[in-house]
Write an enzyme that holds these catalytic residues in place. Structure first.
Site, PDB file in Angstrom:
ATOM      1  N   TYR A 107       0.867  -1.192   0.000  1.00 18.59           N
ATOM      2  CA  TYR A 107       0.000   0.000   0.000  1.00 18.59           C
ATOM      3  C   TYR A 107       0.891   1.227   0.000  1.00 18.59           C
ATOM      4  O   TYR A 107       1.855   1.297   0.765  1.00 18.59           O
ATOM      5  CB  TYR A 107      -0.892   0.013   1.246  1.00 18.59           C
ATOM      6  CG  TYR A 107      -2.342   0.227   0.883  1.00 18.59           C
ATOM      7  CD1 TYR A 107      -2.742   1.412   0.267  1.00 18.59           C
ATOM      8  CD2 TYR A 107      -3.294  -0.752   1.114  1.00 18.59           C
ATOM      9  CE1 TYR A 107      -4.065   1.599  -0.102  1.00 18.59           C
ATOM     10  CE2 TYR A 107      -4.618  -0.562   0.746  1.00 18.59           C
ATOM     11  CZ  TYR A 107      -4.996   0.619   0.138  1.00 18.59           C
ATOM     12  OH  TYR A 107      -6.301   0.804  -0.227  1.00 18.59           O
ATOM     13  N   GLU A 125      -0.137   5.101  -0.395  1.00 24.40           N
ATOM     14  CA  GLU A 125      -0.862   6.354  -0.679  1.00 24.40           C
ATOM     15  C   GLU A 125       0.117   7.518  -0.632  1.00 24.40           C
ATOM     16  O   GLU A 125       0.964   7.586   0.262  1.00 24.40           O
ATOM     17  CB  GLU A 125      -1.934   6.591   0.388  1.00 24.40           C
ATOM     18  CG  GLU A 125      -3.256   5.964   0.067  1.00 24.40           C
ATOM     19  CD  GLU A 125      -4.306   6.296   1.126  1.00 24.40           C
ATOM     20  OE1 GLU A 125      -4.008   7.052   2.062  1.00 24.40           O
ATOM     21  OE2 GLU A 125      -5.418   5.764   1.004  1.00 24.40           O
ATOM     22  N   ASP A 153      -5.457  13.997 -25.265  1.00 22.87           N
ATOM     23  CA  ASP A 153      -5.702  12.634 -24.793  1.00 22.87           C
ATOM     24  C   ASP A 153      -5.046  11.699 -25.809  1.00 22.87           C
ATOM     25  O   ASP A 153      -5.663  11.300 -26.795  1.00 22.87           O
ATOM     26  CB  ASP A 153      -7.207  12.366 -24.670  1.00 22.87           C
ATOM     27  CG  ASP A 153      -7.460  10.977 -24.089  1.00 22.87           C
ATOM     28  OD1 ASP A 153      -6.487  10.232 -23.879  1.00 22.87           O
ATOM     29  OD2 ASP A 153      -8.635  10.639 -23.851  1.00 22.87           O
ATOM     30  N   THR A 204      -2.677   6.244 -22.019  1.00 18.17           N
ATOM     31  CA  THR A 204      -2.691   4.899 -21.442  1.00 18.17           C
ATOM     32  C   THR A 204      -1.299   4.316 -21.644  1.00 18.17           C
ATOM     33  O   THR A 204      -0.539   4.761 -22.517  1.00 18.17           O
ATOM     34  CB  THR A 204      -3.713   3.984 -22.143  1.00 18.17           C
ATOM     35  OG1 THR A 204      -3.442   3.987 -23.545  1.00 18.17           O
ATOM     36  CG2 THR A 204      -5.143   4.444 -21.903  1.00 18.17           C
ATOM     37  N   LYS A 249      -1.487   0.375 -24.684  1.00 17.45           N
ATOM     38  CA  LYS A 249      -1.842   0.197 -26.101  1.00 17.45           C
ATOM     39  C   LYS A 249      -0.543  -0.004 -26.894  1.00 17.45           C
ATOM     40  O   LYS A 249       0.183  -0.937 -26.607  1.00 17.45           O
ATOM     41  CB  LYS A 249      -2.674   1.386 -26.576  1.00 17.45           C
ATOM     42  CG  LYS A 249      -4.033   1.466 -25.835  1.00 17.45           C
ATOM     43  CD  LYS A 249      -4.907   2.570 -26.369  1.00 17.45           C
ATOM     44  CE  LYS A 249      -6.323   2.517 -25.892  1.00 17.45           C
ATOM     45  NZ  LYS A 249      -6.601   2.898 -24.530  1.00 17.45           N
ATOM     46  N   ARG A 307      -1.668  -2.418 -18.121  1.00 17.92           N
ATOM     47  CA  ARG A 307      -2.891  -1.619 -18.201  1.00 17.92           C
ATOM     48  C   ARG A 307      -2.763  -0.481 -17.206  1.00 17.92           C
ATOM     49  O   ARG A 307      -2.505  -0.700 -16.029  1.00 17.92           O
ATOM     50  CB  ARG A 307      -4.112  -2.464 -17.835  1.00 17.92           C
ATOM     51  CG  ARG A 307      -4.285  -3.708 -18.667  1.00 17.92           C
ATOM     52  CD  ARG A 307      -5.711  -4.172 -18.631  1.00 17.92           C
ATOM     53  NE  ARG A 307      -6.543  -3.205 -19.328  1.00 17.92           N
ATOM     54  CZ  ARG A 307      -6.639  -3.112 -20.663  1.00 17.92           C
ATOM     55  NH1 ARG A 307      -5.949  -3.926 -21.447  1.00 17.92           N
ATOM     56  NH2 ARG A 307      -7.401  -2.207 -21.205  1.00 17.92           N
TER      57      ARG A 307
END
Ligand SMILES: Cc1ncc(COP(=O)(O)O)c(C=O)c1O
Length: 414
Positions: free
Chosen positions: A61, A63, A207, A233, A236, A242
């Site tokens: 974890y 954060e 984008d 992203t 791709k 991902r």
């Protein structure tokens, strides 16, 4: 069947602990290796990327940001994130990179959160012309929280109508202009968008979810020098895990980081961030540059041959990995075509066709190029494609031909 060493290990472990899921992993690996992945948004990540994804970092974890985490024990994962950030900055020539966005949509959400207030006007490519859901769909947060105005493409050429962009910007005075698409096969004129944004005092958000891998390989123009914020992203053409990424200037760094965490996300996914670092490292190599150029060369051949077979190719061709086409002249609509092609082992998407009521087809060459296919295979695919659509190739025979073609180019050789 070829599987990665990582998958072999995963399958071995799962076979002992959860045979039902082991079969699913193997089944999907088999499906990917024996059919043609022509979905423009997909690719085959390297074994190194998959290794990072399936690693101990998945347990952590974290954060916050490196050096300023809520959780303890982040010293090691902090290094992974710093490496990912530095590699992304170097790869795209950006002053700042945020590599925590969980997906392309999360990256866009954070970009809007950084720059806009609910109710602001945003100018983006309309969804019927290839805009993404996050570009103003009423089904998406973007359409509900912002006032989107859509620009389009020229009815004749299929190219972005830059005059209309300018006119709409002058009329609506948007707070931000978005350029980027799920299906636009041509390079985007970022300089022109910058000029319009400057004229009306708007932010420019690129984008670049689709072309960012081509940018990394020097096969497409880089939006970073022009856009205030670039969303992308990593899975791709870029061939990473991902996930999403945001690039911007130093002036917006803090706003963007805070828009990702704590505004729109919680704990960073450190295994994915490590995998992004691996992918950025791979994308900085000459081999990736050659790959990116081959992706485009393949798409050009595919587009040309599909056109020769009678499909109507949008914009008459492509500059990227992406081809969209109307199969109607072959006597079949997009949805039926997708089903027939899937039965033959050619997996692709339907898409909206500009200025048409019918659905078309969207194909991409990122995955098949990773497999090592070249122009010869693109011609073979296009010919078979058209035969299937015309009903000339019996489905089972076509399926066998696809299996044989895919078998010659295993995604994970050895
Ligand atoms: C232009 C564009 N923006 C955003 C996205 C969203 O990415 P994700 O599916 O990772 O949320 C996509 C995905 O296809 C895209 O093409």
């Amino acid at each position: 069947m070829s599987v990665t060493p990582v998958l072999e290990t995963a399958v071995d472990v799962l076979r002992r602990r959860d045979p039902e899921l082991a079969e699913i992993l193997l089944g999907e690996a088999d499906r990917q290796a024996t059919t043609l992945q022509l979905i423009a948004a997909e690719n085959f990540s390297s074994p190194a990327v998959l290794a990072a994804l399936g690693s101990s970092l998945a347990n952590k974890y974290a954060e916050g940001y490196p050096g300023a985490r809520y959780h303890g024990g982040c010293e090691i994962v902090d290094v992974a994130e710093r490496i990912a950030v530095e590699r992304a900055k170097a790869l795209f020539g950006a002053e700042h990179a945020n590599v925590q966005a969980h997906s392309g949509s999360s990256a866009v959400l954070a970009a809007y959160a950084a720059l806009l207030r609910p109710g602001d006007t945003v100018l983006a490519l309309g969804l019927p012309y290839g805009g993404h859901l996050t570009h103003g769909s009423p089904a998406n947060f973007s359409g509900r929280w912002f006032d989107f105005v859509g620009y389009g493409v020229d009815a004749e050429t299929g190219l972005i109508d830059y005059d209309q962009v300018r006119t709409l910007a002058r009329t609506h005075r948007p707070k931000a202009i978005v350029c980027g698409s799920i299906a636009y096969p041509r390079h985007i004129d970022y300089a022109c968008f910058r000029e319009v944004a400057d004229e009306v005092g708007a932010y420019l958000i690129a984008d670049a979810a689709h072309p960012i891998g081509l940018v990394a390989g020097g096969a497409a123009p880089n939006p970073v020098p022009y856009a205030d914020v670039v969303c992308a992203t990593t899975h791709k053409v870029l061939r990473g895990p991902r996930g999403g990424m945001i690039l911007c200037g130093a002036d917006l760094a803090e706003r963007v980081d805070r828009a990702v965490f704590p505004f729109t996300q919680g704990g960073a996914q450190m295994h994915t961030i490590a995998a992004k670092a691996v992918a950025f490292g791979e994308a900085a190599t000459p081999a990736f540059t050659a790959y990116a150029h081959q992706v485009v060369a393949n798409a050009r051949v595919l587009a040309a041959r599909l056109a020769a077979e009678g499909l109507v190719v949008t914009t008459g061709g492509t500059d990227t990995h992406l081809v969209t086409a109307d199969p109607a002249p072959l006597g079949v609509d997009g949805r039926t075509a997708r089903g027939r092609l899937a039965a033959a082992g050619m997996v692709l998407d339907c898409c909206a066709l500009p200025h048409a009521d019918v659905r078309g087809l969207r194909l991409g060459t990122a995955a098949v190029t990773t497999q090592g296919m070249g122009e010869t295979e693109m011609v073979r695919i296009a010919v078979l494609f058209a035969q299937v659509l015309r009903g000339e190739a019996e489905s089972q025979k076509a399926r066998e031909e696809v299996r044989e073609l895919a078998g010659g180019f295993p995604p994970y050789p050895g």
